[in-house]
Write a protein that holds these residues in place. Structure first.
Motif, PDB file in Angstrom:
ATOM      1  N   SER A 288      45.623  11.228  41.914  1.00 12.67           N
ATOM      2  CA  SER A 288      46.260  12.287  42.672  1.00 12.67           C
ATOM      3  C   SER A 288      45.193  13.217  43.239  1.00 12.67           C
ATOM      4  CB  SER A 288      47.217  13.064  41.769  1.00 12.67           C
ATOM      5  OG  SER A 288      47.964  13.957  42.560  1.00 12.67           O
ATOM      6  N   ASP A 434      67.310  19.857  40.085  1.00 12.01           N
ATOM      7  CA  ASP A 434      66.069  20.042  40.849  1.00 12.01           C
ATOM      8  C   ASP A 434      64.937  19.980  39.830  1.00 12.01           C
ATOM      9  OD1 ASP A 434      63.905  20.942  42.305  1.00 12.01           O
ATOM     10  OD2 ASP A 434      64.947  22.666  43.176  1.00 12.01           O
ATOM     11  N   ARG A 561      50.982  14.598  47.707  1.00 10.93           N
ATOM     12  CA  ARG A 561      49.831  15.491  47.635  1.00 10.93           C
ATOM     13  C   ARG A 561      48.647  14.948  48.402  1.00 10.93           C
ATOM     14  NH1 ARG A 561      49.602  16.720  41.281  1.00 10.93           N
ATOM     15  NH2 ARG A 561      47.439  17.245  41.700  1.00 10.93           N
TER      16      ARG A 561
END
Ligand code: WTA
Length: 701
Positions: A288, A434, A561
């Motif tokens: 990431s 969420d 990302r």
């Protein structure tokens, strides 16, 4: 917000300023029908998982797994912050996701694969078949000499062969590292090098937006890139989208490239004992982006990670074995690892795996699939919801599916989009959860427990059981709830799903996640090691968190990302480019998109050709998702007197905001030139507050 601010002032975003974007919203209650069937409806759950019960409360998570040997210590902190969960135990993730479901669910579908071309039939893979196929692939990998602790890189699309190969690795303790299929060959190659993989597993092609993409070509680039960086790849194993037929265009390299389906012929019907592995052995790496140009390989453990995603799949996603669950995400991201593969399978789920683009061939596609397959749990990202809404606001009404529960993940969802999701997609019956979390955290952090908490549009909710967040200001003082102030959200303690380290870079792990708030680097007490999540957040008086976005110069494009330093380095591979700066721009569908500013070297004429090269460089070095919305060639970058590029000023220009006071810059005149170039002469800028992630952009170093 528009005027120049000192960094410390920037965190003090008042509730009133935030309200410019999002007001406090009313609650929505889960239906009685939903509550009656939910896996987790014990209101005392939060007492059982109180901080005073830490870490023993998580024994309940470990109990959801089948162990070969029991663990003796819940949490070992002796090498803090390298946490070890469930120490002493022996376990296997493949066994927990496949074998243990056979007796009861052998004839039930584990996956229903839906190809993108609508004329192609679904492929149903029952648990028994999943077992057979995982075993054969494991036998093949073992036959190639791979063993526990070895790393293997995957560059696979959304096909059943991906989870099958992951589970085959897990059976042997091979650490898999799946690179998102949409990343470029070069991006894959640098991750191969970082992980030290000698084997790459890929697929010849896959369908995307109506085209059969030639994917094998990326493997050739990946192997070349890895080699240039010093890592040799001995074997490339190529799955075929159509077994027996090669749909790639580049030639297979003799001695290096092999069709998996050919090799498997020697392993038909073979079974491989799942290896009893230590709890804290690594299960996989997931790369990431962060503040620097080098992606980080988040390393996740077997037992801690698996227990965490199993429990949260059961309690938060509310998966029962007789549900039809569809997570419309890509397995190439953490969401797919945790909530398509490991968590759901450990709960004996039946899960839909969709190959393609949600809006192909039209915005009714997901709802047709849901109706046809009887999907009752649906999980996706705000970007997909915004896109489906834009292209087909009334489409859900045309189909007779009925969801009981829906999840959103990956980005903040604005209340207006939330309400469309609730009213139209969920038909006012489905609960919405969420879920806020990240690659490093393995599973959900901020969320409601859907049968217990009310929903509040735009807020992820309080936190998952056993997760105790805290918001700190820049000085490390706690920001109380209801104060209306934003700060850096941290978790007070480790939890089973937390990453173990950054592969090959323990220092970066400590510095990135603990450097800011740890006061005693020698401490063995977990209380001294709050985990910095990397987001700004505010907590309302009711305890619900609203996530404001990344604080580390990462741009969250459509829930993915991308590091600005990665994009800027890609731009700098173009020989004409002298300097590059990337900023996030608000986008109605994708949340944020990158815009690029470049200065060319002396003697180079600004031209469309240079711009095209910059775009191409981003696609080649990172992938199509990094394609900038615009590339501007500027006469000079706005800079401080010490020569630092003022990305904040560029971000204000790109987002049509007032640039504020720039008189202290080394070259204030250039700001107006750039503004006219980007906005045109007469554009009226606003003083409206920028979202926190953009307002603070360019400050992390
Ligand atoms: C953002 C994805 C608001 C956040 C699981 C985080 C969210 C980053 C939410 C991690 C949410 C994720 N509300 N923002 N529900 N979920 N984010 O590592 O900025 O790909 O830090 O993991 O996405 O992205 P990652």
């Amino acid at each position: 917000m528009a005027k120049t601010m000192k960094p410390t002032e920037q965190t003090e975003v008042s509730e009133a300023q935030i309200a410019v974007h999002w007001k406090e919203e009313a609650y929505y209650q889960p239906s009685e029908k939903f509550k009656a069937q939910a896996n987790m409806r014990d209101p005392h759950i939060f007492e059982r998982f109180g901080l005073d019960k830490f870490p023993d409360c998580f024994k309940e998570y470990a109990d959801m797994l089948t162990w070969f040997e029991p663990y003796h210590t819940v949490l070992d902190t002796s090498d803090a912050p390298f946490w070890k969960w469930f120490v002493g135990g022996k376990i296997n993730a493949s066994y927990n996701c496949v074998d243990r479901n056979l007796a009861k669910y052998g004839t039930k579908a584990a996956f229903i694969f839906v190809p993108e071309p609508e004329a192609e039939r679904d492929v149903v893979i029952k648990y028994q078949e999943l077992y057979d196929r995982v075993n054969e692939v494991a036998a093949l990998l073992r036959g190639l000499g791979l063993k526990a602790g070895d790393r293997v890189t995957f560059h696979m699309p959304m096909v059943p062969e991906l989870p099958i190969t992951m589970l085959a690795c897990a059976r042997l303790g091979i650490i898999h590292s799946q690179v998102f299929g949409g990343f470029s060959g070069q991006a894959c190659g640098s991750r191969i090098q970082d992980s030290g993989s000698r084997v790459l597993i890929t697929m010849d092609s896959y369908w995307r937006n109506g085209a059969l993409v030639d994917h094998k070509a990326n493997a050739d680039i990946a192997v070349r890139t890895a080699k240039d960086l010093g890592q040799d790849v001995d074997k490339v194993l190529v799955w075929q989208r159509y077994p027996g037929k090669y749909s790639g265009k580049t030639p297979m390299v003799p001695g290096r490239d092999f069709f998996v389906n050919d090799l498997l012929k020697d392993y038909k019907g073979q079974e491989v004992e799942p290896v009893a592995l230590p709890s804290e052995a690594p299960l996989f790496l997931m790369y990431s982006s962060g503040t620097t140009g080098k992606p980080k390989g988040a390393q996740h453990s077997i037992a801690g990670y698996l227990s965490y995603v199993t429990a949260t799949s059961k309690w938060i996603l509310d998966i029962h074995p007789d549900d039809i669950y569809w997570c419309m995400a890509d397995i190439g991201w953490i969401t797919g690892h945790s909530y398509i593969v490991y968590g759901p399978l450990a709960n004996a789920a039946t899960s839909v795996l969709y190959e393609g683009v949600p809006t192909f061939p039209d915005a009714g596609r997901p709802w047709r699939i849901a109706e046809r397959l009887g999907v009752n749990i649906f999980h996706t990202a705000p970007t997909a919801i915004r896109m489906l809404r834009k292209l087909g606001p009334q489409e859900p009404r045309k189909y007779k599916y009925q969801f009981k529960s829906m999840t959103t993940v990956g980005e903040p969802i604005e209340p207006e989009t939330w309400r469309w999701y609730y009213d139209e997609v969920g038909k006012r019956e489905a609960v919405i959860t969420d879920t806020w979390w990240m690659t490093e955290t393995g599973g959900f952090l901020g969320t409601t427990v859907p049968a217990i908490h009310a929903m509040k549009p735009g807020s992820c909710g309080p936190a998952a059981p056993g997760i105790h967040p805290v918001i700190y200001d820049e000085t490390g003082a706690e920001i109380p709830k209801g104060s209306g102030k934003a700060g850096n959200i941290c978790i007070r303690h480790p939890w089973p799903g937390i990453m173990q380290t950054i592969w090959g870079d323990h220092d970066r792990y400590i510095k990135t996640y603990y450097g800011k708030y740890n006061k005693n680097p020698r401490s063995k007490d977990w209380r001294d090691w709050p985990f910095l999540c990397g987001d700004g957040a505010v907590q309302a008086a009711d305890g619900y968190y609203r996530i404001l976005g990344r604080i580390d110069d990462v741009i969250n494009v459509a829930g993915h990302r991308l590091g600005t330093k990665e994009i800027e380095s890609a731009c700098l591979t173009v020989p004409e480019v002298a300097e590059a700066a990337v900023v996030p721009v608000q986008d109605e569908v994708k949340g944020r998109v990158p815009e690029v500013y470049i200065a060319v070297k002396p003697g180079v004429q600004p031209s469309q050709e240079v711009i095209d090269r910059v775009i191409k460089a981003n696609e080649e070095v990172i992938g199509k998702i990094a394609r900038p919305k615009h590339v501007y060639i500027v006469p000079d970058m706005p800079k401080t007197r010490s020569g630092k590029i003022m990305r904040r000023v560029l971000a204000a220009i790109s987002n049509r905001r007032d640039v504020g006071d720039v008189t202290t810059l080394a070259n204030p005149d250039v700001v107006e030139q750039i503004r006219i170039m980007v906005q045109g002469k007469d554009t009226v800028t606003t003083h409206d507050a920028l979202p926190e992630d953009i307002a603070k952009f360019g400050q992390a170093e």
